[in-house]
Design a protein around this motif. Structure first.
Motif, mmCIF file in Angstrom:
data_model
loop_
_atom_site.group_PDB
_atom_site.id
_atom_site.type_symbol
_atom_site.label_atom_id
_atom_site.label_comp_id
_atom_site.label_asym_id
_atom_site.label_seq_id
_atom_site.Cartn_x
_atom_site.Cartn_y
_atom_site.Cartn_z
ATOM 1 N N ALA A 1 0.828 -1.209 0.000
ATOM 2 C CA ALA A 1 0.000 0.000 0.000
ATOM 3 C C ALA A 1 0.863 1.261 0.000
ATOM 4 O O ALA A 1 0.546 2.252 -0.678
ATOM 5 C CB ALA A 1 -0.931 -0.021 1.215
ATOM 6 N N VAL A 2 1.962 1.214 0.787
ATOM 7 C CA VAL A 2 2.853 2.393 0.816
ATOM 8 C C VAL A 2 3.470 2.644 -0.554
ATOM 9 O O VAL A 2 3.550 3.782 -1.039
ATOM 10 C CB VAL A 2 3.937 2.190 1.884
ATOM 11 C CG1 VAL A 2 5.022 3.255 1.765
ATOM 12 C CG2 VAL A 2 3.314 2.230 3.277
ATOM 13 N N LEU A 3 3.920 1.575 -1.225
ATOM 14 C CA LEU A 3 4.490 1.731 -2.567
ATOM 15 C C LEU A 3 3.465 2.268 -3.548
ATOM 16 O O LEU A 3 3.764 3.158 -4.365
ATOM 17 C CB LEU A 3 5.047 0.396 -3.046
ATOM 18 C CG LEU A 3 6.272 -0.147 -2.287
ATOM 19 C CD1 LEU A 3 6.657 -1.518 -2.830
ATOM 20 C CD2 LEU A 3 7.436 0.820 -2.391
ATOM 21 N N ILE A 4 2.276 1.752 -3.478
ATOM 22 C CA ILE A 4 1.223 2.223 -4.392
ATOM 23 C C ILE A 4 0.910 3.682 -4.126
ATOM 24 O O ILE A 4 0.762 4.500 -5.062
ATOM 25 C CB ILE A 4 -0.025 1.339 -4.253
ATOM 26 C CG1 ILE A 4 0.274 -0.078 -4.752
ATOM 27 C CG2 ILE A 4 -1.190 1.933 -5.030
ATOM 28 C CD1 ILE A 4 -0.848 -1.058 -4.497
ATOM 29 N N GLN A 5 0.785 4.052 -2.821
ATOM 30 C CA GLN A 5 0.488 5.441 -2.498
ATOM 31 C C GLN A 5 1.625 6.375 -2.938
ATOM 32 O O GLN A 5 1.374 7.470 -3.461
ATOM 33 C CB GLN A 5 0.255 5.575 -0.993
ATOM 34 C CG GLN A 5 -1.004 4.896 -0.490
ATOM 35 C CD GLN A 5 -1.104 4.935 1.003
ATOM 36 O OE1 GLN A 5 -0.230 5.484 1.673
ATOM 37 N NE2 GLN A 5 -2.164 4.334 1.530
ATOM 38 N N ALA A 6 2.903 5.950 -2.746
ATOM 39 C CA ALA A 6 4.027 6.785 -3.172
ATOM 40 C C ALA A 6 4.039 6.977 -4.689
ATOM 41 O O ALA A 6 4.278 8.081 -5.196
ATOM 42 C CB ALA A 6 5.341 6.155 -2.706
ATOM 43 N N ALA A 7 3.765 5.896 -5.416
ATOM 44 C CA ALA A 7 3.741 6.009 -6.875
ATOM 45 C C ALA A 7 2.627 6.943 -7.333
ATOM 46 O O ALA A 7 2.820 7.775 -8.231
ATOM 47 C CB ALA A 7 3.573 4.621 -7.488
ATOM 48 N N ILE A 8 1.477 6.825 -6.693
ATOM 49 C CA ILE A 8 0.347 7.684 -7.090
ATOM 50 C C ILE A 8 0.642 9.137 -6.743
ATOM 51 O O ILE A 8 0.370 10.055 -7.540
ATOM 52 C CB ILE A 8 -0.944 7.186 -6.410
ATOM 53 C CG1 ILE A 8 -1.345 5.815 -6.985
ATOM 54 C CG2 ILE A 8 -2.072 8.188 -6.602
ATOM 55 C CD1 ILE A 8 -2.558 5.209 -6.330
ATOM 56 N N ARG A 9 1.200 9.365 -5.541
ATOM 57 C CA ARG A 9 1.522 10.747 -5.171
ATOM 58 C C ARG A 9 2.583 11.326 -6.127
ATOM 59 O O ARG A 9 2.500 12.498 -6.521
ATOM 60 C CB ARG A 9 2.032 10.790 -3.732
ATOM 61 C CG ARG A 9 0.965 10.508 -2.686
ATOM 62 C CD ARG A 9 1.468 10.878 -1.284
ATOM 63 N NE ARG A 9 0.499 10.530 -0.270
ATOM 64 C CZ ARG A 9 0.567 9.437 0.498
ATOM 65 N NH1 ARG A 9 1.573 8.599 0.333
ATOM 66 N NH2 ARG A 9 -0.358 9.190 1.387
ATOM 67 N N SER A 10 3.583 10.537 -6.488
ATOM 68 C CA SER A 10 4.613 11.025 -7.432
ATOM 69 C C SER A 10 4.007 11.370 -8.786
ATOM 70 O O SER A 10 4.324 12.404 -9.382
ATOM 71 C CB SER A 10 5.701 9.964 -7.594
ATOM 72 O OG SER A 10 6.647 10.375 -8.542
ATOM 73 N N TRP A 11 3.142 10.491 -9.225
ATOM 74 C CA TRP A 11 2.497 10.755 -10.529
ATOM 75 C C TRP A 11 1.639 12.011 -10.468
ATOM 76 O O TRP A 11 1.653 12.833 -11.391
ATOM 77 C CB TRP A 11 1.661 9.537 -10.913
ATOM 78 C CG TRP A 11 0.940 9.704 -12.204
ATOM 79 C CD1 TRP A 11 1.447 9.572 -13.465
ATOM 80 C CD2 TRP A 11 -0.441 10.056 -12.354
ATOM 81 N NE1 TRP A 11 0.492 9.803 -14.396
ATOM 82 C CE2 TRP A 11 -0.702 10.109 -13.737
ATOM 83 C CE3 TRP A 11 -1.482 10.321 -11.460
ATOM 84 C CZ2 TRP A 11 -1.963 10.406 -14.248
ATOM 85 C CZ3 TRP A 11 -2.734 10.626 -11.965
ATOM 86 C CH2 TRP A 11 -2.953 10.674 -13.341
ATOM 87 N N LEU A 12 0.877 12.169 -9.371
ATOM 88 C CA LEU A 12 0.030 13.357 -9.239
ATOM 89 C C LEU A 12 0.889 14.621 -9.146
ATOM 90 O O LEU A 12 0.536 15.657 -9.718
ATOM 91 C CB LEU A 12 -0.859 13.221 -7.989
ATOM 92 C CG LEU A 12 -1.949 12.149 -8.057
ATOM 93 C CD1 LEU A 12 -2.683 12.067 -6.715
ATOM 94 C CD2 LEU A 12 -2.952 12.463 -9.163
ATOM 95 N N ALA A 13 2.041 14.551 -8.408
ATOM 96 C CA ALA A 13 2.919 15.735 -8.315
ATOM 97 C C ALA A 13 3.514 16.094 -9.668
ATOM 98 O O ALA A 13 3.578 17.278 -10.039
ATOM 99 C CB ALA A 13 4.024 15.466 -7.294
ATOM 100 N N ARG A 14 3.936 15.077 -10.406
ATOM 101 C CA ARG A 14 4.481 15.366 -11.738
ATOM 102 C C ARG A 14 3.420 15.979 -12.643
ATOM 103 O O ARG A 14 3.692 16.925 -13.400
ATOM 104 C CB ARG A 14 5.032 14.079 -12.361
ATOM 105 C CG ARG A 14 6.326 13.596 -11.724
ATOM 106 C CD ARG A 14 7.014 12.566 -12.611
ATOM 107 N NE ARG A 14 6.182 11.414 -12.860
ATOM 108 C CZ ARG A 14 6.165 10.317 -12.094
ATOM 109 N NH1 ARG A 14 6.953 10.261 -11.024
ATOM 110 N NH2 ARG A 14 5.396 9.299 -12.393
#
Length: 777
Positions: free
Chosen positions: A600-613
């Motif tokens: 879940a942490v990896l998925i959330q980090a990937a989603i947050r990175s994508w949203l920030a980009r």
């Protein structure tokens, strides 16, 4: 199944006319009073709310009070509706007969008179039974005596007690004949030809052990039957125990147990017993008193250990110590009930009835009439109630000895038939369920249940069973349940052990399976000494002694202590296994939860990175668009302003300067001011420009933007920031401190600074004028 038959042994017909305070009459009387229709009530003279002396506790409603169910059952057994109505009419006549009460007569030569509404009840009873009213009353009040060789007839008025006895005798006689007739009709409907069957299944409704405050001949017969059946049950149980031990190959002799033969000798023994003394009193043609009968019983049977005496009793009585407990029997009326006398005039009266059913029950047979009037010299021995009951009981025991009996013990927790409710101990029938009892004062009391267990003989049976091996488990069930002990012991031992009987079950022959089963069984039995030693180390010396365990051919025999030890050890092993399973499961669950959390942490980090980009990309795109538009607009506006201002400057210098008071100068300045005011934001831009604009143009633009009064621009010195990175302030020297907002700029990006700097202002639309003197410029 080809048929069935019903056989009766002892009908308690006394209940028809005499009920204890806590008892009810037979169910059928309550059924006809509660379930009859309006027409039937009119026909049988049973109005709503009618009171009858022989119908106690009518307000209580039991499950058995189902009149329609009884009618339907009678129809199935071949009793049609007219016959049913005739039966119920006779029963209603008996109820009205019970309301006939007699008053004490002061003159013994005169018969007793009726009391109150007894005359109406007598008339109704005679109408329902279809008997003549006057002969009925005369038969109840006057006794006929035959004496002498010539059989002379004498009539003697009866006392009040004798009238009541004759009335009760009529009711009991009619009910007994009706009951026997009903049984014969049922048997004729369901019985099969004896040649069509060879075996049978018998269901015996055993009498419940009875102990009332006032016990008489009925209770003595019932408890006597219970003693005989208990002796048969104990003998059958012991014989079954010995046979089972012999089949299993166990050499074991049974311990002594308490036999009830002494109690049976007291009741039925020869030559002297309670029954023989009562029968002897009946054969003697003399009046017998209760005290005299008590004295004879106590003197003749004084050596019996089962005979007791209640010294506190005011009435003549004796006590019999039954296997279920002591019971006190009153001797009053004992001989009369044993004789069961039926005066001949009562039978002749009932033979005069015009009722079809009573004609069948009491036929006018000349032979029977001749037997009822024998001479005094040739009188046959009286067949008493005890003799009849004893003979029928002997026949029953002969049938039981020839069959294989199975016993079902019924325990009644309360008298209301309610589940999960144990009431206080109630005197009376402790086993027979159809008997009704009043509700006890204190619920949830198991005294009645304990007394029933004693009355059933289960306590004695448990003692006999506990003296041997009460626990008997087949080999396969024993191995299946206690194999866990062998597996745990095999882990600690270094030697090899036999495989589990469940392993390779389909690949083994029966001989191999039996051998494996025996090997596993022996392994389990070898663990028992270790269990006893473990119990000794825990500080329990009772369990440290080795309990006897015998392995038979098909079963394992053990005592309660060994079973408790095995179950305790098995519970410990299962608890250990359960803890291991729980630990493994918790470990697996925590690992799974940790893996899920990391995922879940990896998925959330990937989603947050994508949203920030994506957000940065959108901002970068918007900023690029804004800068491109701003630069385009700035270049265009600068070009237009430079072009216009250059034209105005050339025109201004080309003209000759006029005097100060001339009128041309104000017109030129006014037109130039109007042009600049329309483009005042351009003036701000040009004022901030570092190159491309000259000083005169700057002053002119600032003067126009501030909308100062017309005059010489040079008279108002203005300070500008030529060498700074942006416009920080435009300082003028008006009177007072003023903060105002100009109208909004028409430029779309006038308030946006793409590249913010610490020297930039918040916008081009705000101009701060600080207080300075106009003369200090």
């Amino acid at each position: 199944m080809t048929g069935a038959a019903v056989q009766t042994y002892l009908l308690e017909k006394t209940r028809v006319a005499c009920q204890a305070s806590s008892e009810r009459n037979f169910h059928i009387f309550y059924q006809i009073c509660k379930g009859a229709s309006m027409d039937e009530r009119l026909q049988w003279h049973l109005p709503e709310g009618a009171a009858f002396f022989w119908l106690p506790n009518p307000e209580r409603t039991l499950e058995e009070d189902c009149f329609e169910v009884t009618r339907e059952a009678m129809l199935h057994l071949g009793i049609d509706t007219p016959a049913q109505n005739n039966i119920f009419q006779v029963l209603a006549g008996l109820l009205h007969l019970g309301n006939v009460r007699f008053a004490h007569s002061e003159d013994e030569a005169q018969p007793c008179h009726l009391t109150g509404d007894a005359q109406c009840s007598l008339k109704t009873s005679a109408l329902l039974l279809q008997l003549p009213e006057d002969p009925l009353l005369e038969t109840l009040r006057i006794r006929t005596i035959r004496a002498g060789r010539q059989q002379q007839v004498f009539q003697k008025p009866c006392s009040q007690a004798e009238c009541d006895t004759r009335r009760d005798c009529v009711a009991k006689l009619v009910y007994a004949r009706l009951f026997d007739w009903l049984v014969s009709v049922i048997n004729s409907s369901i019985c099969a030809d004896p040649a069509s069957w060879t075996t049978f299944i018998g269901l015996l409704d055993v009498y419940g052990f009875e102990s009332f405050p006032n016990n008489s001949l009925e209770q003595l017969c019932i408890n006597y039957a219970n003693e005989k059946l208990q002796q048969h049950f104990v003998a059958h149980y012991l014989r079954a125990q010995q046979e089972e031990y012999a089949v299993e190959g166990l050499e074991w002799s049974f311990v002594n147990y308490q036999d009830n033969q002494t109690c049976l000798d007291l009741i039925e023994g020869s030559p002297i017993s309670i029954c023989s003394l009562i029968n002897e009193e009946c054969r003697l043609n003399r009046p017998s008193s209760a005290a005299q009968l008590q004295t004879r019983i106590e003197s003749a049977l004084a050596g019996s250990p089962r005979l007791g005496h209640n010294k506190l009793s005011r009435e003549p009585s004796f006590v019999v110590l039954h296997y279920a407990g002591p019971v006190q029997y009153h001797t009053a009326g004992l001989v009369e009930k044993n004789k069961d006398p039926v005066p001949p005039e009562l039978t002749r009266l009932l033979q005069q009835s015009q009722d079809p059913l009573l004609k069948v029950l009491f036929p006018a047979d000349p032979e029977e009439k001749a037997q009822e009037e024998p001479s005094g010299q040739s009188r046959a021995p009286v067949l008493t109630v005890v003799s009849k009951f004893k003979a029928s009981l002997e026949q029953l025991l002969q049938v039981l000895h020839c069959t294989t009996p199975h016993y079902i013990r019924c325990i009644k927790p309360n008298s209301q038939g309610q589940a999960h409710s144990f009431l206080q101990e109630e005197q009376g029938d402790l086993l027979k369920v159809p008997r009704s009892r009043p509700p006890a004062a204190t619920p949830l009391d198991s005294l009645q249940v304990l007394s029933q267990l004693e009355a059933c003989g289960l306590v004695e049976t448990i003692h006999i069973s506990a003296a041997g091996f009460p626990i008997r488990i087949p080999h396969w069930n024993f191995v299946e349940r206690y194999e866990v002990l062998r597996r745990i012991c095999a882990r600690t031992s270094s030697g090899p052990h036999s495989p589990s009987p469940a392993e390779g079950h389909s690949e083994r022959s029966p001989c191999t399976e039996a051998a494996t089963l025996q090997a596993v069984l022996q392994d389990i039995l070898h663990t028992l000494p270790a269990l006893t030693q473990a119990a000794a180390t825990l500080g329990d010396p009772a369990k440290a002694t080795p309990a006897p365990v015998h392995c038979g051919r098909t079963k394992v025999f053990m005592t309660d202590s060994m079973l408790e030890l095995l179950e305790h050890r098995r519970a410990q092993v299962l608890e250990q296994c359960a803890r291991r399973i729980q630990g493994s499961w918790r470990r697996h669950w925590h690992r799974k939860q940790e893996r899920q959390r990391r995922a879940a942490v990896l998925i959330q980090a990937a989603i947050r990175s994508w949203l920030a980009r994506k957000h940065v990309q959108r901002l970068h795109t918007a900023a690029t668009v804004i800068k491109r538009a701003w630069r385009k607009w700035r270049i265009g506006m600068a070009f237009l302003a430079s072009k216009e201002l250059d034209g105005v400057e050339e025109k201004h210098f080309s003209q000759v300067p006029l005097p100060t008071g001339s009128s041309l100068l104000p017109q030129t300045q006014t037109s130039l001011l109007a042009a600049i005011i329309r483009l005042w934001p351009l003036g701000l831009v040009l004022a901030n420009a570092a190159v491309g604009v000259r000083g005169f143009q700057r002053k002119l633009v600032v003067w126009a933007c501030l909308q100062l009064p017309a005059g010489n621009p040079s008279s108002y010195p203005v300070q500008t920031a030529q060498g700074q990175a942006g416009v920080t302030s435009i300082r003028a020297l008006p009177q007072g401190s003023i903060k105002f907002h100009c109208r909004k700029s028409p430029l779309p990006y006038a308030d946006i600074c793409p590249e913010p700097s610490p020297y930039s202002v918040s916008g081009f639309n705000q101009i701060l004028l600080e207080r300075h003197s106009l003369g200090h410029g």
